[in-house]
Design a protein around this motif. Structure first.
Motif, PDB file in Angstrom:
ATOM      1  N   GLY A  14      -8.592  -8.735  -8.532  1.00 27.23           N
ATOM      2  CA  GLY A  14      -8.330  -8.051  -6.799  1.00 27.23           C
ATOM      3  C   GLY A  14      -9.322  -8.313  -6.297  1.00 27.23           C
ATOM      4  O   GLY A  14      -9.391  -8.736  -4.535  1.00 27.23           O
ATOM      5  N   LEU A  17     -10.105 -11.474  -4.765  1.00 24.78           N
ATOM      6  CA  LEU A  17      -9.151 -12.207  -3.490  1.00 24.78           C
ATOM      7  C   LEU A  17      -9.107 -11.679  -2.482  1.00 24.78           C
ATOM      8  O   LEU A  17      -9.590 -12.354  -1.356  1.00 24.78           O
ATOM      9  CB  LEU A  17      -8.100 -12.064  -4.436  1.00 24.78           C
ATOM     10  CG  LEU A  17      -7.828 -12.839  -5.410  1.00 24.78           C
ATOM     11  CD1 LEU A  17      -6.630 -12.288  -5.987  1.00 24.78           C
ATOM     12  CD2 LEU A  17      -7.074 -14.498  -5.255  1.00 24.78           C
ATOM     13  N   ARG A 206      -4.419  -8.620 -14.587  1.00 29.23           N
ATOM     14  CA  ARG A 206      -4.676  -8.824 -16.217  1.00 29.23           C
ATOM     15  C   ARG A 206      -3.899  -7.909 -17.588  1.00 29.23           C
ATOM     16  O   ARG A 206      -4.285  -6.742 -16.857  1.00 29.23           O
ATOM     17  CB  ARG A 206      -6.666  -8.632 -16.119  1.00 29.23           C
ATOM     18  CG  ARG A 206      -6.272  -7.418 -15.697  1.00 29.23           C
ATOM     19  CD  ARG A 206      -7.748  -7.342 -14.956  1.00 29.23           C
ATOM     20  NE  ARG A 206      -8.084  -6.748 -13.910  1.00 29.23           N
ATOM     21  CZ  ARG A 206      -9.265  -5.013 -13.770  1.00 29.23           C
ATOM     22  NH1 ARG A 206      -9.775  -5.142 -15.607  1.00 29.23           N
ATOM     23  NH2 ARG A 206      -9.414  -4.385 -13.319  1.00 29.23           N
ATOM     24  N   LYS A 211      -4.197  -1.181 -17.500  1.00 32.33           N
ATOM     25  CA  LYS A 211      -2.988  -1.391 -17.041  1.00 32.33           C
ATOM     26  C   LYS A 211      -2.104  -1.472 -17.479  1.00 32.33           C
ATOM     27  O   LYS A 211      -1.132  -1.083 -16.621  1.00 32.33           O
ATOM     28  CB  LYS A 211      -3.469  -2.933 -16.673  1.00 32.33           C
ATOM     29  CG  LYS A 211      -4.527  -3.325 -15.589  1.00 32.33           C
ATOM     30  CD  LYS A 211      -4.234  -2.679 -14.052  1.00 32.33           C
ATOM     31  CE  LYS A 211      -5.422  -4.025 -13.668  1.00 32.33           C
ATOM     32  NZ  LYS A 211      -5.019  -3.129 -11.909  1.00 32.33           N
ATOM     33  N   VAL A 232       2.788 -11.401 -16.073  1.00 30.65           N
ATOM     34  CA  VAL A 232       1.882 -12.861 -15.452  1.00 30.65           C
ATOM     35  C   VAL A 232       0.436 -12.514 -15.616  1.00 30.65           C
ATOM     36  O   VAL A 232       0.090 -11.283 -14.716  1.00 30.65           O
ATOM     37  CB  VAL A 232       2.202 -12.748 -14.654  1.00 30.65           C
ATOM     38  CG1 VAL A 232       1.894 -13.832 -14.011  1.00 30.65           C
ATOM     39  CG2 VAL A 232       3.856 -12.886 -14.343  1.00 30.65           C
ATOM     40  N   GLY A 233      -0.510 -13.062 -15.859  1.00 29.96           N
ATOM     41  CA  GLY A 233      -1.560 -12.195 -16.049  1.00 29.96           C
ATOM     42  C   GLY A 233      -2.845 -12.517 -17.560  1.00 29.96           C
ATOM     43  O   GLY A 233      -2.394 -12.654 -18.437  1.00 29.96           O
ATOM     44  N   PHE A 264      -2.532 -16.036 -17.107  1.00 27.67           N
ATOM     45  CA  PHE A 264      -3.027 -16.284 -15.372  1.00 27.67           C
ATOM     46  C   PHE A 264      -2.268 -17.605 -14.749  1.00 27.67           C
ATOM     47  O   PHE A 264      -3.000 -18.484 -15.404  1.00 27.67           O
ATOM     48  CB  PHE A 264      -4.958 -16.460 -15.380  1.00 27.67           C
ATOM     49  CG  PHE A 264      -5.034 -16.159 -13.771  1.00 27.67           C
ATOM     50  CD1 PHE A 264      -5.471 -14.751 -13.410  1.00 27.67           C
ATOM     51  CD2 PHE A 264      -5.328 -17.541 -12.378  1.00 27.67           C
ATOM     52  CE1 PHE A 264      -5.380 -15.058 -12.162  1.00 27.67           C
ATOM     53  CE2 PHE A 264      -5.163 -16.608 -11.745  1.00 27.67           C
ATOM     54  CZ  PHE A 264      -6.085 -16.071 -11.226  1.00 27.67           C
ATOM     55  N   ARG A 265      -1.699 -16.862 -13.426  1.00 24.26           N
ATOM     56  CA  ARG A 265      -1.153 -18.108 -12.691  1.00 24.26           C
ATOM     57  C   ARG A 265      -1.238 -17.627 -11.057  1.00 24.26           C
ATOM     58  O   ARG A 265      -1.970 -16.646 -11.120  1.00 24.26           O
ATOM     59  CB  ARG A 265       0.373 -17.708 -12.931  1.00 24.26           C
ATOM     60  CG  ARG A 265       0.915 -18.193 -13.803  1.00 24.26           C
ATOM     61  CD  ARG A 265       1.150 -19.501 -13.970  1.00 24.26           C
ATOM     62  NE  ARG A 265       2.540 -19.728 -13.803  1.00 24.26           N
ATOM     63  CZ  ARG A 265       3.799 -20.310 -13.888  1.00 24.26           C
ATOM     64  NH1 ARG A 265       3.860 -20.334 -15.451  1.00 24.26           N
ATOM     65  NH2 ARG A 265       4.502 -20.518 -13.158  1.00 24.26           N
ATOM     66  N   VAL A 268       2.333 -16.227  -7.730  1.00 25.85           N
ATOM     67  CA  VAL A 268       2.383 -15.465  -7.560  1.00 25.85           C
ATOM     68  C   VAL A 268       3.903 -14.867  -7.012  1.00 25.85           C
ATOM     69  O   VAL A 268       4.063 -14.521  -7.149  1.00 25.85           O
ATOM     70  CB  VAL A 268       0.710 -13.810  -7.629  1.00 25.85           C
ATOM     71  CG1 VAL A 268       1.420 -12.617  -7.704  1.00 25.85           C
ATOM     72  CG2 VAL A 268       0.328 -13.941  -9.209  1.00 25.85           C
ATOM     73  N   GLY A 289      -4.659  -1.376  -5.837  1.00 22.56           N
ATOM     74  CA  GLY A 289      -3.035  -2.265  -6.473  1.00 22.56           C
ATOM     75  C   GLY A 289      -2.642  -3.892  -5.117  1.00 22.56           C
ATOM     76  O   GLY A 289      -1.912  -3.190  -4.602  1.00 22.56           O
ATOM     77  N   ARG A 290      -3.732  -4.082  -5.297  1.00 21.27           N
ATOM     78  CA  ARG A 290      -2.714  -5.124  -4.823  1.00 21.27           C
ATOM     79  C   ARG A 290      -1.435  -5.907  -4.717  1.00 21.27           C
ATOM     80  O   ARG A 290      -1.091  -6.187  -3.746  1.00 21.27           O
ATOM     81  CB  ARG A 290      -3.532  -6.649  -4.627  1.00 21.27           C
ATOM     82  CG  ARG A 290      -5.101  -6.895  -4.097  1.00 21.27           C
ATOM     83  CD  ARG A 290      -5.892  -7.515  -3.927  1.00 21.27           C
ATOM     84  NE  ARG A 290      -5.539  -8.987  -3.897  1.00 21.27           N
ATOM     85  CZ  ARG A 290      -5.717  -8.708  -2.165  1.00 21.27           C
ATOM     86  NH1 ARG A 290      -6.883  -8.965  -1.942  1.00 21.27           N
ATOM     87  NH2 ARG A 290      -5.371 -10.099  -2.335  1.00 21.27           N
ATOM     88  N   VAL A 291      -1.208  -6.084  -5.712  1.00 21.75           N
ATOM     89  CA  VAL A 291       0.127  -6.327  -6.416  1.00 21.75           C
ATOM     90  C   VAL A 291       1.531  -5.111  -5.909  1.00 21.75           C
ATOM     91  O   VAL A 291       2.391  -5.702  -6.223  1.00 21.75           O
ATOM     92  CB  VAL A 291       0.380  -6.286  -8.330  1.00 21.75           C
ATOM     93  CG1 VAL A 291      -0.660  -7.518  -9.245  1.00 21.75           C
ATOM     94  CG2 VAL A 291      -0.049  -5.019  -8.701  1.00 21.75           C
ATOM     95  N   GLU A 294       1.796  -6.888  -3.103  1.00 18.93           N
ATOM     96  CA  GLU A 294       2.244  -8.115  -2.750  1.00 18.93           C
ATOM     97  C   GLU A 294       4.162  -7.919  -2.146  1.00 18.93           C
ATOM     98  O   GLU A 294       4.642  -8.894  -2.657  1.00 18.93           O
ATOM     99  CB  GLU A 294       1.979  -9.180  -4.216  1.00 18.93           C
ATOM    100  CG  GLU A 294       0.203  -9.271  -3.501  1.00 18.93           C
ATOM    101  CD  GLU A 294      -1.066  -9.921  -4.179  1.00 18.93           C
ATOM    102  OE1 GLU A 294      -1.370 -10.631  -3.802  1.00 18.93           O
ATOM    103  OE2 GLU A 294      -0.287  -9.399  -5.692  1.00 18.93           O
TER     104      GLU A 294
HETATM  105  N1  UDP Z   1      -3.331 -12.296 -10.081  1.00 25.41           N
HETATM  106  C1  UDP Z   1      -3.052 -13.339  -9.313  1.00 25.41           C
HETATM  107  N2  UDP Z   1      -2.277 -14.581 -11.014  1.00 25.41           N
HETATM  108  C2  UDP Z   1      -2.261 -13.656 -12.327  1.00 25.41           C
HETATM  109  C3  UDP Z   1      -2.647 -12.599 -12.598  1.00 25.41           C
HETATM  110  C4  UDP Z   1      -2.661 -11.294 -11.009  1.00 25.41           C
HETATM  111  O1  UDP Z   1      -3.296 -14.336  -8.425  1.00 25.41           O
HETATM  112  O2  UDP Z   1      -1.538 -14.071 -13.443  1.00 25.41           O
HETATM  113  C5  UDP Z   1      -3.878 -11.679  -8.804  1.00 25.41           C
HETATM  114  C6  UDP Z   1      -2.243 -10.365  -7.863  1.00 25.41           C
HETATM  115  O3  UDP Z   1      -1.248 -10.832  -7.699  1.00 25.41           O
HETATM  116  C7  UDP Z   1      -3.358  -9.876  -6.998  1.00 25.41           C
HETATM  117  C8  UDP Z   1      -4.620 -10.005  -7.915  1.00 25.41           C
HETATM  118  O4  UDP Z   1      -4.799 -10.368  -8.778  1.00 25.41           O
HETATM  119  O5  UDP Z   1      -3.609 -10.146  -6.071  1.00 25.41           O
HETATM  120  C9  UDP Z   1      -5.290  -8.483  -8.756  1.00 25.41           C
HETATM  121  O6  UDP Z   1      -5.092  -7.379  -7.930  1.00 25.41           O
HETATM  122  P1  UDP Z   1      -5.047  -6.061  -8.175  1.00 25.41           P
HETATM  123  O7  UDP Z   1      -5.615  -5.271  -6.966  1.00 25.41           O
HETATM  124  O8  UDP Z   1      -3.618  -5.741  -8.157  1.00 25.41           O
HETATM  125  O9  UDP Z   1      -5.459  -5.161  -9.826  1.00 25.41           O
HETATM  126  P2  UDP Z   1      -7.067  -5.748  -9.911  1.00 25.41           P
HETATM  127  O10 UDP Z   1      -7.695  -6.990 -10.863  1.00 25.41           O
HETATM  128  O11 UDP Z   1      -7.890  -5.055  -8.734  1.00 25.41           O
HETATM  129  O12 UDP Z   1      -7.773  -4.356 -10.951  1.00 25.41           O
END
Ligand code: UDP
Length: 395
Positions: A14, A17, A206, A211, A232-233, A264-265, A268, A289-291, A294
């Motif tokens: 996160g 990104l 992840r 998580k 997914v992750g 990992f994808r 998303v 909590g980006r997810v 999203e």
């Molecule tokens: N994400 C992704 N592919 C995956 C799993 C997660 O691109 O297979 C992205 C998800 O869309 C989000 C980020 O990873 O933008 C995870 O951010 P989050 O704040 O939810 O958790 P962090 O990894 O920072 O603990």
């Protein structure tokens, strides 16, 4: 303004990104310096953001002792010197992760460039050892002219742990259009996954014990037979033991036919659109909590664990559901509600989408960051005497 961004990871989490979005407007006059090779470098290069990798041989782990922490800093010195040299070409150093703070802090004192720390973590015992908490707080207090916290929760934890640097909350921003143009892919994707007739509960994160993927697997036992969990992750930071535990749990409960792992994808938004509901199950407070955002932007119902930043994102009963962290039965109750009352859950998801569009637009986030950086670039700089004051104060 010329900015040297620092991030410890070559992997895509996160924080990375978020940095990708923040660095993009500065791509003609910035450099992103990573401390490890990995797919994050590729993402930055695809976005035409100048990038370099300065690999470091050490890892400051969560369980680091004082001695280990001190010796780690010693080992980091070649990297610090390299970053200090690089930073002379820039107006400001922007540390995006804790290890980037360690390197950026000392480098900023050497090069006399102001340091901004973007805090994407809850500095508490749930996430860091005592020694690393002290390290982060003392470095930020002594060297950072500003801290950007990604939620009120991260700001509050930082201050509770002793953080005194001027701290502003800036939520992650998102390219809203990317989440809205994907609904039409829904049935194709469900078909491709062979899940068109299932009620899909997505989980995007992840694979890591905190998580809480195991909580969703446990919740499945309290849901109807046609509910499938779609994970997914990937395990990004060596959590292979946890992955094995998840597979054991699935086997023991006889849930093999109701769980899918996609790894990992990078699609998303499309995958979220294929879900009936998305569950967030962190057992420790989530920094942001980006997810969650999203999912809201995609117009999909979201159930989040009620701790940390998640509480700021979801208004229970209005824009989603909040369940106590680590409570599979309450999670199952919400999943069952969404399955039983699709119109109600769609209504909630529409409210959430409208709310998220208003609150998490990337343009507004980048404007806030730009203003903050503008202000701090005009403030005083750290000097090497800060290092001398910091060292005894820290230990
Ligand atoms: N994400 C992704 N592919 C995956 C799993 C997660 O691109 O297979 C992205 C998800 O869309 C989000 C980020 O990873 O933008 C995870 O951010 P989050 O704040 O939810 O958790 P962090 O990894 O920072 O603990």
């Amino acid at each position: 303004m010329k900015i040297l961004f620092l991030d410890q990871s070559g992997k895509v989490g996160g924080a990375e990104l978020s940095l990708l979005d923040i660095a993009r407007p500065y791509r003609d006059h910035c450099l992103v310096c990573l401390f490890a090779e990995g797919p994050f470098r590729t993402l930055l290069e695809q976005a035409q953001i100048p990038t370099c990798v300065l690999a470091t041989p050490i890892a400051v782990q969560k369980d680091s002792s004082v001695v280990k922490g001190l010796s780690s800093i010693g080992h980091l010195m070649p990297l610090v010197i390299k970053v200090a040299q690089l930073s002379r070409e820039f107006d400001l150093i922007y540390a995006n992760t804790p290890k980037a703070l360690v390197v950026g802090a000392i480098a900023s004192a050497l090069s006399q460039r102001p340091l901004v720390y973007h805090l994407h973590d809850i500095v508490s015992q749930e996430h860091f050892s005592a020694i690393n908490q002290r390290l982060i707080i003392s470095l930020a207090n002594t060297f950072a002219v500003a801290v950007i916290a990604n939620s009120q929760a991260t700001k509050a934890a930082f201050q509770q742990a002793g953080g005194r640097s001027p701290t502003e909350v800036v939520y992650n921003g998102f390219d809203i259009a990317a989440y809205q143009q994907v609904r039409h892919d829904r049935s194709t994707l469900r078909q491709q996954l062979g899940l068109e007739s299932r009620f899909i509960v997505g989980h995007f994160s992840r694979l890591s014990p905190w998580k809480g993927q195991h909580i969703l697997i446990e919740a499945l036992k309290h849901c109807s037979e046609n509910v499938t969990a779609l994970f997914v992750g990937d395990a990004l930071f060596g959590e292979q033991k946890y992955v094995e535990q998840l597979h054991q749990q699935i086997e023991q409960e006889g849930l093999q036919h109701r769980v899918r792992f996609l790894g990992f994808r990078s699609d998303v938004p499309q995958l979220m659109a294929a879900c009936d509901v998305v569950a967030h199950t962190s057992t420790a407070p989530e920094p942001f909590g980006r997810v969650i955002v999203e999912t809201m932007l995609g117009g999909i119902p979201v159930i989040a664990a009620a701790a940390g930043g998640a509480i700021e994102l979801v208004e229970p009963g209005k824009t989603g559901w909040l369940t106590p962290p680590g409570d599979p039965v309450k999670l199952a109750t919400c999943i069952n509600h969404c399955q039983k009352y699709p119109h109600h859950s769609q209504e909630i998801a529409r409210n959430a989408q409208a709310d998220a569009i208003q609150r998490f637009d990337l343009a507004a986030t980048n404007e806030q960051i730009a203003q903050c950086l503008q202000q701090v670039s005009q403030t005083s700089r750290v000097t090497f005497s800060n290092v001398l004051r910091w060292f005894p104060a820290c230990w």
